[in-house]
Design an enzyme around this catalytic site. Structure first.
Site, PDB file in Angstrom:
ATOM      1  N   HIS A  66       0.820  -1.219   0.000  1.00 14.95           N
ATOM      2  CA  HIS A  66       0.000   0.000   0.000  1.00 14.95           C
ATOM      3  C   HIS A  66       0.850   1.263   0.000  1.00 14.95           C
ATOM      4  CE1 HIS A  66      -3.357  -2.714   1.707  1.00 14.95           C
ATOM      5  NE2 HIS A  66      -3.418  -2.632   0.406  1.00 14.95           N
ATOM      6  N   ASP A  90     -10.217  -3.116  -1.015  1.00 12.17           N
ATOM      7  CA  ASP A  90      -9.990  -3.178   0.442  1.00 12.17           C
ATOM      8  C   ASP A  90      -9.735  -1.795   1.038  1.00 12.17           C
ATOM      9  OD1 ASP A  90      -6.991  -2.758   0.116  1.00 12.17           O
ATOM     10  OD2 ASP A  90      -7.287  -4.597  -1.019  1.00 12.17           O
ATOM     11  N   GLU A 110     -14.185   0.898  -8.324  1.00 14.25           N
ATOM     12  CA  GLU A 110     -14.096  -0.524  -7.945  1.00 14.25           C
ATOM     13  C   GLU A 110     -15.297  -1.241  -8.555  1.00 14.25           C
ATOM     14  OE1 GLU A 110     -12.239  -2.970  -5.985  1.00 14.25           O
ATOM     15  OE2 GLU A 110     -13.952  -4.132  -6.696  1.00 14.25           O
ATOM     16  N   ASP A 142     -16.935  -0.736 -13.693  1.00 17.18           N
ATOM     17  CA  ASP A 142     -15.774  -1.377 -14.301  1.00 17.18           C
ATOM     18  C   ASP A 142     -14.759  -0.271 -14.634  1.00 17.18           C
ATOM     19  OD1 ASP A 142     -13.927  -2.506 -16.019  1.00 17.18           O
ATOM     20  OD2 ASP A 142     -15.409  -3.658 -17.143  1.00 17.18           O
ATOM     21  N   GLY A 143     -13.539  -0.424 -14.138  1.00 18.53           N
ATOM     22  CA  GLY A 143     -12.497   0.582 -14.356  1.00 18.53           C
ATOM     23  C   GLY A 143     -12.263   0.861 -15.834  1.00 18.53           C
ATOM     24  N   ASP A 160      -4.802  -0.676  -8.814  1.00 22.99           N
ATOM     25  CA  ASP A 160      -4.646  -1.661  -7.732  1.00 22.99           C
ATOM     26  C   ASP A 160      -5.595  -2.810  -8.034  1.00 22.99           C
ATOM     27  OD1 ASP A 160      -4.126  -3.007  -5.409  1.00 22.99           O
ATOM     28  OD2 ASP A 160      -5.370  -1.724  -4.156  1.00 22.99           O
ATOM     29  N   SER A 161      -5.188  -3.622  -8.988  1.00 18.76           N
ATOM     30  CA  SER A 161      -6.098  -4.643  -9.511  1.00 18.76           C
ATOM     31  C   SER A 161      -5.775  -6.016  -8.940  1.00 18.76           C
ATOM     32  CB  SER A 161      -5.944  -4.706 -11.024  1.00 18.76           C
ATOM     33  OG  SER A 161      -4.650  -5.157 -11.337  1.00 18.76           O
ATOM     34  N   THR A 162      -6.679  -6.934  -9.185  1.00 19.73           N
ATOM     35  CA  THR A 162      -6.386  -8.347  -8.970  1.00 19.73           C
ATOM     36  C   THR A 162      -5.423  -8.775 -10.078  1.00 19.73           C
ATOM     37  OG1 THR A 162      -8.479  -8.625 -10.123  1.00 19.73           O
ATOM     38  CG2 THR A 162      -8.507  -9.051  -7.787  1.00 19.73           C
ATOM     39  N   ASP A 163      -5.058 -10.052 -10.112  1.00 19.85           N
ATOM     40  CA  ASP A 163      -4.148 -10.522 -11.163  1.00 19.85           C
ATOM     41  C   ASP A 163      -4.901 -10.641 -12.497  1.00 19.85           C
ATOM     42  OD1 ASP A 163      -1.392 -11.135  -9.942  1.00 19.85           O
ATOM     43  OD2 ASP A 163      -2.859 -11.715  -8.426  1.00 19.85           O
TER      44      ASP A 163
HETATM   45  N1  SAM Z   1      -3.445  -5.623  -3.388  1.00 21.96           N
HETATM   46  C1  SAM Z   1      -4.058  -6.577  -4.209  1.00 21.96           C
HETATM   47  C2  SAM Z   1      -3.158  -7.425  -5.049  1.00 21.96           C
HETATM   48  O1  SAM Z   1      -2.427  -6.957  -5.903  1.00 21.96           O
HETATM   49  O2  SAM Z   1      -3.185  -8.635  -4.869  1.00 21.96           O
HETATM   50  C3  SAM Z   1      -5.199  -6.050  -4.983  1.00 21.96           C
HETATM   51  C4  SAM Z   1      -6.212  -5.442  -4.082  1.00 21.96           C
HETATM   52  S1  SAM Z   1      -7.797  -5.091  -4.528  1.00 21.96           S
HETATM   53  C5  SAM Z   1      -8.650  -6.175  -3.440  1.00 21.96           C
HETATM   54  C6  SAM Z   1      -8.140  -5.557  -6.177  1.00 21.96           C
HETATM   55  C7  SAM Z   1      -9.532  -5.088  -6.549  1.00 21.96           C
HETATM   56  O3  SAM Z   1      -9.640  -4.907  -7.955  1.00 21.96           O
HETATM   57  C8  SAM Z   1     -10.643  -6.052  -6.140  1.00 21.96           C
HETATM   58  O4  SAM Z   1     -11.419  -5.450  -5.137  1.00 21.96           O
HETATM   59  C9  SAM Z   1     -11.436  -6.270  -7.442  1.00 21.96           C
HETATM   60  O5  SAM Z   1     -12.830  -6.352  -7.242  1.00 21.96           O
HETATM   61  C10 SAM Z   1     -11.028  -5.039  -8.238  1.00 21.96           C
HETATM   62  N2  SAM Z   1     -11.219  -5.169  -9.690  1.00 21.96           N
HETATM   63  C11 SAM Z   1     -10.966  -6.251 -10.454  1.00 21.96           C
HETATM   64  N3  SAM Z   1     -11.289  -5.988 -11.727  1.00 21.96           N
HETATM   65  C12 SAM Z   1     -11.751  -4.716 -11.787  1.00 21.96           C
HETATM   66  C13 SAM Z   1     -12.222  -3.871 -12.832  1.00 21.96           C
HETATM   67  N4  SAM Z   1     -12.307  -4.316 -14.101  1.00 21.96           N
HETATM   68  N5  SAM Z   1     -12.590  -2.607 -12.516  1.00 21.96           N
HETATM   69  C14 SAM Z   1     -12.506  -2.140 -11.245  1.00 21.96           C
HETATM   70  N6  SAM Z   1     -12.073  -2.905 -10.213  1.00 21.96           N
HETATM   71  C15 SAM Z   1     -11.687  -4.171 -10.479  1.00 21.96           C
END
Ligand code: SAM
Length: 292
Positions: A66, A90, A110, A142-143, A160-163
């Site tokens: 973070h 988060d 988000e 959706d971002g 700060d996305s998921t994988d």
């Molecule tokens: N710190 C983390 C990591 O790298 O493992 C990522 C944290 S955060 C929880 C990732 C967020 O991205 C999730 O809450 C997920 O719902 C969001 N997310 C995934 N795809 C997205 C999209 N297309 N648009 C916006 N948010 C998205």
């Protein structure tokens, strides 16, 4: 005594490698509209949040990710007023961003409202200060769609996305980066988590090649986050201002003092500057991307 449950991170299954947590207690588990979410307690890492089999946050090492996602782009930029976070459900990055007095508005887009609701309940240490701050503006969308359409312009964009799987996949695409570049102010910077170079081997070069097609500078910096196994996490860096990543320790320290000298646990002015010094195997991936 009943056997304890073990939860694996399945992100690297294709490489024949798994990191597995012994669970003390499952605090929450659900299939959201977008992904599988599980929160559990681990004796070393505290609270662990996983989405679709990938570690997102743990209480023990969240500060590394973070702080490095928030403070590096904001202090490198020097006068960021409008900041956008894409993802970040988060709210751990948002909490760090709002420590900067220069930031006038923080917009977070988000996709999954249930991650936010869930964070309010289970990560109040992040969400409480964020939702109490008038500068915070949350959009559930959706971002990709947001950056493609918005009229707003940002000085710093933090992805700060998921994988790159499930709803997060699009946030690693060239069309997403192109849409981000459209809504950045002159000299703005975008950072984005780019995975662990030793495992996700080609990903970094592909990203850098994509950045260089859109921006004058495409690079990465690194941080070591124990639960993102594999050593270094690469954080992608894209901007038209080639000077931003060459600021001196003194310049960064001066900006940090002006920003309020809030407490950090990983980030320091020295770590900020050093994070751009890449181990050779990572520098070679960046160079390969730059040549494409
Ligand atoms: N710190 C983390 C990591 O790298 O493992 C990522 C944290 S955060 C929880 C990732 C967020 O991205 C999730 O809450 C997920 O719902 C969001 N997310 C995934 N795809 C997205 C999209 N297309 N648009 C916006 N948010 C998205």
């Amino acid at each position: 005594m009943a056997e304890k449950r073990w939860i694996p991170e399945t992100l690297f299954d294709d490489l024949g490698f798994r990191m597995t947590y012994e669970v003390e207690r499952v605090l929450y588990e659900m299939q959201t509209e977008h992904q599988h979410l599980v929160l559990f307690e681990h004796k070393l890492f505290g609270k662990v949040l996983m989405l679709d089999g990938a570690t997102q946050v743990t209480s023990t090492d969240e500060f590394v990710y973070h702080e490095m996602m928030a403070h590096v782009p904001i202090l490198a930029h020097g006068h960021a007023r409008e900041v956008l976070i894409v993802g970040g459900g988060d709210c751990g990055v948002a909490e760090e961003v709002l420590k900067h007095k220069s930031v006038k508005r923080l917009t977070q887009v988000e996709i999954d409202a249930s991650v936010i609701e869930f964070a309010k309940e289970h990560f109040p240490e992040f969400t409480k200060p964020v939702f109490a701050d008038d500068r915070f503006d949350l959009i559930i969308a959706d971002g990709m769609k947001y950056v493609a359409k918005t009229d707003r312009r940002f000085d710093v964009i933090i992805v700060d996305s998921t994988d790159p799987q499930g709803p997060g996949k699009v946030l690693f695409s060239q069309k997403f980066y192109a849409a981000c570049s459209r809504c950045m102010t002159k000299g703005a910077v975008m950072v984005t988590q780019r995975g662990v170079p030793i495992f996700q081997s080609n990903e970094l070069s592909v990203a850098i090649a994509g950045f260089r097609r859109l921006f004058r500078d495409g690079y990465c910096y690194v941080a070591a986050i124990p639960t993102y196994v594999g050593g270094h996490l690469a954080i992608g860096w894209a901007t038209d201002n080639v000077k931003l990543r060459h600021a001196s320790v003194k310049t960064i320290a001066d900006r940090y003092n002006k920003a309020g000298r809030f407490r950090t646990r990983y980030w320091t002015p020295e770590v900020h500057v050093a994070a751009f010094a890449l181990p050779r195997f990572i520098a070679e991936k960046v160079a390969k991307g730059a040549r494409r």
